[in-house]
Design a protein around this motif. Structure first.
Motif, PDB file in Angstrom:
ATOM      1  N   ILE A  59      21.231  91.669  71.570  1.00 30.39           N
ATOM      2  CA  ILE A  59      19.932  92.237  71.915  1.00 30.39           C
ATOM      3  C   ILE A  59      18.875  91.391  71.224  1.00 30.39           C
ATOM      4  O   ILE A  59      18.873  91.255  69.988  1.00 30.39           O
ATOM      5  CB  ILE A  59      19.809  93.705  71.470  1.00 30.39           C
ATOM      6  CG1 ILE A  59      20.753  94.577  72.295  1.00 30.39           C
ATOM      7  CG2 ILE A  59      18.376  94.196  71.624  1.00 30.39           C
ATOM      8  CD1 ILE A  59      20.797  96.014  71.853  1.00 30.39           C
ATOM      9  N   ARG A  63      12.152  91.002  71.944  1.00 30.81           N
ATOM     10  CA  ARG A  63      11.837  91.835  73.103  1.00 30.81           C
ATOM     11  C   ARG A  63      11.787  93.311  72.734  1.00 30.81           C
ATOM     12  O   ARG A  63      11.142  94.106  73.414  1.00 30.81           O
ATOM     13  CB  ARG A  63      12.877  91.626  74.202  1.00 30.81           C
ATOM     14  CG  ARG A  63      12.944  90.197  74.722  1.00 30.81           C
ATOM     15  CD  ARG A  63      14.034  90.063  75.774  1.00 30.81           C
ATOM     16  NE  ARG A  63      14.224  88.676  76.166  1.00 30.81           N
ATOM     17  CZ  ARG A  63      15.195  88.265  76.982  1.00 30.81           C
ATOM     18  NH1 ARG A  63      16.063  89.148  77.473  1.00 30.81           N
ATOM     19  NH2 ARG A  63      15.315  86.982  77.298  1.00 30.81           N
ATOM     20  N   TYR A 348      18.749  99.937  74.601  1.00 31.01           N
ATOM     21  CA  TYR A 348      17.832  99.047  73.891  1.00 31.01           C
ATOM     22  C   TYR A 348      17.406  97.840  74.724  1.00 31.01           C
ATOM     23  O   TYR A 348      16.766  96.934  74.218  1.00 31.01           O
ATOM     24  CB  TYR A 348      18.484  98.601  72.570  1.00 31.01           C
ATOM     25  CG  TYR A 348      18.772  99.793  71.709  1.00 31.01           C
ATOM     26  CD1 TYR A 348      17.753 100.418  70.993  1.00 31.01           C
ATOM     27  CD2 TYR A 348      20.044 100.354  71.646  1.00 31.01           C
ATOM     28  CE1 TYR A 348      17.996 101.535  70.242  1.00 31.01           C
ATOM     29  CE2 TYR A 348      20.296 101.488  70.892  1.00 31.01           C
ATOM     30  CZ  TYR A 348      19.275 102.063  70.187  1.00 31.01           C
ATOM     31  OH  TYR A 348      19.511 103.198  69.438  1.00 31.01           O
ATOM     32  N   ARG A 349      17.756  97.874  76.002  1.00 33.87           N
ATOM     33  CA  ARG A 349      17.340  96.800  76.889  1.00 33.87           C
ATOM     34  C   ARG A 349      16.382  97.305  77.965  1.00 33.87           C
ATOM     35  O   ARG A 349      15.872  96.519  78.757  1.00 33.87           O
ATOM     36  CB  ARG A 349      18.557  96.156  77.557  1.00 33.87           C
ATOM     37  CG  ARG A 349      19.365  95.318  76.572  1.00 33.87           C
ATOM     38  CD  ARG A 349      20.520  94.643  77.229  1.00 33.87           C
ATOM     39  NE  ARG A 349      21.157  93.706  76.320  1.00 33.87           N
ATOM     40  CZ  ARG A 349      22.448  93.472  76.265  1.00 33.87           C
ATOM     41  NH1 ARG A 349      23.267  94.108  77.109  1.00 33.87           N
ATOM     42  NH2 ARG A 349      22.955  92.597  75.410  1.00 33.87           N
TER      43      ARG A 349
END
Length: 350
Positions: A59, A63, A348-349
């Motif tokens: 991850i 971002r 978490y994306r």
């Protein structure tokens, strides 16, 4: 503004970092000190085996993080007022949260920076292991008998050019006896050589054991985890090197300091070093940091579960799941593991 410093970006911090803006709104000025992106342990061995790419297992923090300062370096020293970084920079704090993980025990005779020497952690290094195994035929020696060692051996064996030996005095001692025997038979059928020995030291390209030497080209250590010495500088109570915290995840000797995951001993209990505890501690940590920023009492308490589901990736499209003394093996178990792991990363994306 309250200077809130997160050291580490592991399983226990992701939940709060994704919600960092809420902490900023509560009056925090946030700094994150972490040398790399988040690498997920659940997919790591599948990444080694070739099922997942390194990008699938990572991850990108740039971002995820919004409204915070990210110092992409390691913490080298911590006291009750500041964190010192590998660059020499010092970062003062009013609130501190630690999720620095653990390190794999070394083997005498081989340096950590030896290019043949790979550990089960940090996970980013396992991407290099995959590249080394794919590059040419290799004799790979995996040392350790726990779940990580089993999964690594099984997934390295998925590469036909690798010759894999697994060395440990005991294989899967915490699993039901028949489940451990099933895994041993499964690995043997896939060409993994099992050596029930203790590895004492490394000399050149030989691992010396209590029953003779084992030659290798690549060494993979899954030799147990221990806490980092980094926490000693805090001058707070430690247990086996981990910071003792209450069920609010704050240190009893300094309520400004918090810890989760492998570096925490919650309510004086040293929990198994598995990601599920950090994941379950994460919402508690966030709620209580948010409460402190708003000057209200802790909002949540952490109660560790007594048992955790364990699913091993056996490297050939199958898995083995255990819950307490019950176990099941097969493709459905691998499917379940993939579903759980991918769902976690998807949070978490988004």
């Amino acid at each position: 503004m309250t200077r809130l410093v997160f050291v580490g970006a592991g399983h226990g911090h992701l939940y709060a970092l994704k919600r960092a803006q809420l902490l900023v709104d509560a009056g925090a000025q946030i700094t994150v000190i972490a040398p790399d992106d988040f690498w997920y342990s659940g997919l790591a061995t599948g990444m080694v085996g070739g099922r997942w790419s390194p990008e699938d297992d990572r991850i990108a923090l740039d971002r995820l993080l919004r409204g915070v300062t990210w110092l992409r370096e390691s913490a080298t020293d911590i006291d009750r007022t500041q964190v010192r970084c590998s660059s020499g920079q010092s970062v003062p704090f009013d609130l501190l949260s630690l999720d620095v993980g653990s390190v794999v025990a070394a083997l005498p005779g081989i340096d950590d920076d030896d290019p043949r020497n790979f550990a089960a952690k940090p996970i980013a290094r396992l991407a290099d292991l995959r590249g080394a195994v794919e590059a040419k035929p290799q004799r790979v020696l995996v040392v350790g008998g726990g779940p990580s060692a089993i999964e690594l051996a099984a997934n390295i064996a998925a590469h036909p050019q690798a010759t894999v030996t697994l060395a440990a005095a005991r294989f899967l001692p915490g699993l039901p006896r028949r489940a451990a025997a099933f895994v041993a038979s499964h690995l043997t059928a896939r060409g993994v050589t099992l050596r029930p020995v203790n590895v004492a030291r490394i000399v050149d390209d030989m691992a010396w054991t209590d029953n003779g030497p084992i030659g290798f080209d690549l060494l993979v250590r899954a030799t147990g985890l221990h806490a980092l010495p980094l926490l000693a500088g805090l001058g707070l109570e430690l247990q086996d090197g981990a910071l003792v915290v209450g069920d609010d995840l704050a240190a009893s000797g300094d309520a400004r300091v918090h810890a989760v995951g492998d570096c925490a001993a919650v309510a004086g209990t040293r929990l198994p070093m598995i990601g599920v505890h950090a994941v379950r501690q994460a919402p508690v940590l966030f709620a209580n940091l948010n409460a402190k920023l708003r000057a209200v009492p802790p909002q949540r308490r952490y109660r560790a579960q007594k048992h955790a589901l364990l699913i091993l990736n056996l490297g050939d499209g199958t898995g083995l799941a255990t819950w307490r003394r019950f176990w099941l093996a097969g493709r459905a178990m691998r499917w379940l593991k993939d579903r759980i792991d991918r769902a976690f990363l998807a949070r978490y994306r988004a």
